[in-house]
Each structure stands twice: as C-alpha cells, then as structure tokens.
Scaffold this active site. Structure first.
Site, mmCIF file in Angstrom:
data_model
loop_
_atom_site.group_PDB
_atom_site.id
_atom_site.type_symbol
_atom_site.label_atom_id
_atom_site.label_comp_id
_atom_site.label_asym_id
_atom_site.label_seq_id
_atom_site.Cartn_x
_atom_site.Cartn_y
_atom_site.Cartn_z
ATOM 1 N N TRP A 1 0.817 -1.216 0.000
ATOM 2 C CA TRP A 1 0.000 0.000 0.000
ATOM 3 C C TRP A 1 0.842 1.253 0.000
ATOM 4 O O TRP A 1 0.554 2.214 -0.719
ATOM 5 C CB TRP A 1 -0.992 -0.007 1.169
ATOM 6 C CG TRP A 1 -2.139 -0.934 0.913
ATOM 7 C CD1 TRP A 1 -2.482 -2.042 1.617
ATOM 8 C CD2 TRP A 1 -3.097 -0.853 -0.166
ATOM 9 N NE1 TRP A 1 -3.583 -2.651 1.065
ATOM 10 C CE2 TRP A 1 -3.978 -1.953 -0.033
ATOM 11 C CE3 TRP A 1 -3.288 0.030 -1.230
ATOM 12 C CZ2 TRP A 1 -5.037 -2.183 -0.918
ATOM 13 C CZ3 TRP A 1 -4.351 -0.197 -2.106
ATOM 14 C CH2 TRP A 1 -5.204 -1.285 -1.953
ATOM 15 N N ASP B 1 -1.593 6.740 6.148
ATOM 16 C CA ASP B 1 -2.727 5.953 5.660
ATOM 17 C C ASP B 1 -3.060 4.950 6.766
ATOM 18 O O ASP B 1 -2.332 4.003 6.994
ATOM 19 C CB ASP B 1 -2.327 5.231 4.367
ATOM 20 C CG ASP B 1 -3.430 4.301 3.847
ATOM 21 O OD1 ASP B 1 -4.486 4.188 4.509
ATOM 22 O OD2 ASP B 1 -3.220 3.687 2.780
ATOM 23 N N LYS C 1 -12.717 -0.950 6.534
ATOM 24 C CA LYS C 1 -11.970 -1.974 7.256
ATOM 25 C C LYS C 1 -12.461 -2.043 8.711
ATOM 26 O O LYS C 1 -12.762 -3.091 9.226
ATOM 27 C CB LYS C 1 -10.464 -1.686 7.224
ATOM 28 C CG LYS C 1 -9.904 -1.313 5.852
ATOM 29 C CD LYS C 1 -9.902 -2.472 4.875
ATOM 30 C CE LYS C 1 -9.655 -2.066 3.435
ATOM 31 N NZ LYS C 1 -8.352 -1.539 3.111
#
Ligand SMILES: *Cc1c(COP(=O)(O)O)cnc(C)c1O
Length: 357
Positions: A102, A169, A193
């Site tokens: 990511w 993030d 999430k």
C-alpha cells in the site's frame, strides 16, 4: 439465519448490533418517516446524524481542536492523489516510507504530482527503524502506511519527523487502538476496514495544512473547500456516514479505543501464539512489527491451500485467502471480529495440521 466468521480484509465484518439497528431503522429513521438513504444531506435529520458521527470520531481518537475531520469519498487510493495535490504546495517535495504494497502504491501515485523521495524501503516483513530513514528537512510531508493490510506489517511506534508533517494511511488500523493524533499532520482512512461500509473516507487534517492545494486540485477534493463547507461541498456519502456513526457509538459503548486495543491484542495473541508453535504454518513478519489487524500465514505445502480454504468455508469461516499478489492465507481480525472467530480458526488450523502434517 447463520452468520459466518468473515475474515475479509475489506469491506469487512461489522458489529451485529449495528446491522440490526440499521435494519430496524431502514424504513423509518427515528420517526422521520424516511430511510437515512432518502434524506437530504442538508436536512435537520441528517445533520444530526452527521454531527454525532463527527463528535464520535473526535471523542474516540481525542482529535485536538486545531484539526478538521472531513468525510470524503474516493477511498484511500483516491487520497493517494488527493494528499499530494493538497500538501505538496509548500516545497513540491515529499518523503515516503515504503513498508509494503500500500505504501508503494501511495508513493507511485504521488510521483504524478511532485518530487517524491523514498526515505526508506522495508523488506515487506518489518518496519525500517527511523535511524535508517533518509528524511529531507525541506519535504512538505512524510508519508507512512501505519498498517500494511496485505503484508501484515504495522507501526507500533510513531515516527518523529520534527517540523515536517507526518501523514498516515490508517485505513486498516484506525480505531483499533488509541492513537496520538497530535503527532500527525494528516490521517486518512477508508471506512470499510474498521469503521463502516465502503464509500466513506475519513481525513483528519491539522488546520495549518489547509489552503496550500496545487491549482490543479479538483474542488471536491480540496481539503480547504471541504473544511469550509463541513464536508458538504458536494453530497457526502450519507448512508456510509450513518453506519460509521453507529459503529463508533458501539465502540464507545464497549469502552472506546483502550478497550478495542485490549480486545484486539487478545485476539491476535491467540493466532500468533499458535503460529509460533506450529511447524506447519508460518508468518514471516518480525515479531515487533506484526499487525494486530491482518495476519498473513502460509501453509508449509501450498498444494494444500485449496483444501484448507474449502474446509474453512465448510465451517463457516470465509475470506481467508491471501492477497493475490502474495498468495497463502490472511486472517483479517478487525474490531468487529469476535475472539470466538479467532478461536474457531485456530481450532480448525490445528485439526487440519493433524490431518495433513
Ligand atoms: C484497503 C486499503 C486501501 C485501499 O482503499 P480503497 O478504499 O480501495 O481506496 C489503501 N490503503 C490501505 C492501507 C488499505 O488497507
């Protein structure tokens, strides 16, 4: 009705009481005669839902007064572009720390908008210590991914970037434990999430970072404009905000983020302790950097992967297949995964090992 244990990395399992409440309120929210989906985002009913969700984000995370909480759209992948467009104005340069897939993606996208330095690159199984980072004091910000959802590598410490704003993030570990927001310039996270359904992106940004957007920044993605309009420069994702509000209220009722941390540590320990004593399953992540949220593991013999997944499915445990880029297995055990789910998984892993070792 049977609910499965859903180990999906996202969109992910949600607390059952939240889903029940949403179902009960589907046709008529609080005597309004409307579903939340049908409400004007500027009407008094939705404004009350919005205000409550905002207040809960602030309360649970202890967001200081000099930060704005924005409810945006576009997901964390959208933020990969929106962050540099809004923050690179100062020097045109930024530092990125790569700890997995990511953060690598974030870095690649940021390169479309400025001069991006790779401050450090980890091996994918650990977080490089800050003494190894090459930080540029002129950088407009330093970017990290606080939890690598695919690799299962998590920051359990907060970098000290001096006067350079730290950007994180936090898509896959926000609300999983207390975080010191004051150490960050900006935090972003997709909701799907640990906070609610997909469609909502939360951005927590320090006031002094607003107002430096590059001229090419689309207005709907300009933090200053969104902050000036209470995230209603365009229509916000109303239903996702409502569900996130219910999830946050549920977390608060359970004791807030301190309680979440204890719950998440207990769950992760059940799985990691078992992995550590097994010779049949492995997890390659450095002990001190292991994620409490996403636990990748590999069977010694990958030809058994399909049988493992089939057996899990038959027992009501789904979405255990690892990310397509790395293979193996991954158990995502966010806030809403009960410890019973993790115990059931470990019990199954033991039985599978006994059958196939
Ligand atoms: C899931 C995830 C993303 C991608 O989010 P989208 O909502 O698909 O944009 C980005 N970063 C991290 C850390 C994630 O877990």
């Amino acid at each position: 009705m049977t609910r499965v244990f859903n180990f999906s990395p996202g969109p992910a399992t949600l607390p059952e009481p939240v889903l029940r409440q949403a179902a009960a309120e589907m046709l008529d929210w609080n005597g309004s005669g409307m579903s939340v989906m049908e409400m004007s985002h500027r009407g008094k009913e939705f404004i009350s839902i919005y205000d409550e969700a905002q207040a809960l984000v602030r309360e649970l995370l202890g967001v200081p007064a000099n930060y704005k909480v924005l409810f945006m759209q576009g997901g964390a992948i959208g933020e990969n572009a929106i962050v540099p467009m809004n923050l690179l104005g100062k020097s045109g340069k930024a530092d990125y720390v790569v700890t997995g897939d990511w953060s690598k993606k974030s870095l690649k996208e940021a390169r479309l908008y400025g001069t991006i330095n790779t401050a450090a690159t980890g091996p994918g199984t650990s977080v490089p210590r800050q003494s190894e980072w090459k930080l540029d004091p002129q950088a407009s910000y330093v970017h990290i991914c606080s939890n690598e959802t695919i690799g299962g590598v998590e920051f359990h410490w907060t970098p000290d970037t001096g006067g350079v704003p730290l950007v994180a993030d936090m898509s896959s570990n926000i609300m999983s434990r207390p975080m010191d927001v004051s150490k960050y310039g900006l935090i972003y996270a997709g909701a799907q999430k640990n906070m609610g359904p997909s469609g909502l992106t939360i951005v927590i940004v320090r006031d002094d970072l607003l107002g430096h957007a590059l001229p090419i920044t689309p207005s709907a993605f300009n933090y200053q404009l969104q902050a000036d309009n209470d995230s209603m420069f365009n229509t916000p994702p109303t239903y996702a905000i409502y569900i996130a509000g219910l999830v946050l209220k549920h977390i608060k009722a359970l004791g807030g983020l301190t309680a979440m941390e204890a719950h998440n540590k207990a769950k992760a320990a059940v799985l990691y302790d078992f992995l550590d004593e097994s010779a049949f399953y492995t997890n390659p992540v450095a002990r001190e950097d292991r994620s409490l949220m996403n636990v990748p593991f590999w069977l010694k013999d990958p030809s058994l992967d399909d049988a493992f997944l089939k057996g899990a499915q038959a027992r009501g445990m789904i979405q255990l297949k690892g990310h397509r880029s790395v293979g193996g297995m991954r158990a995502s055990i966010y806030n809403a995964m009960p410890i019973e789910g993790v115990r059931a998984l470990v019990q199954y892993m033991k039985e599978f090992e006994a059958q196939h070792a």
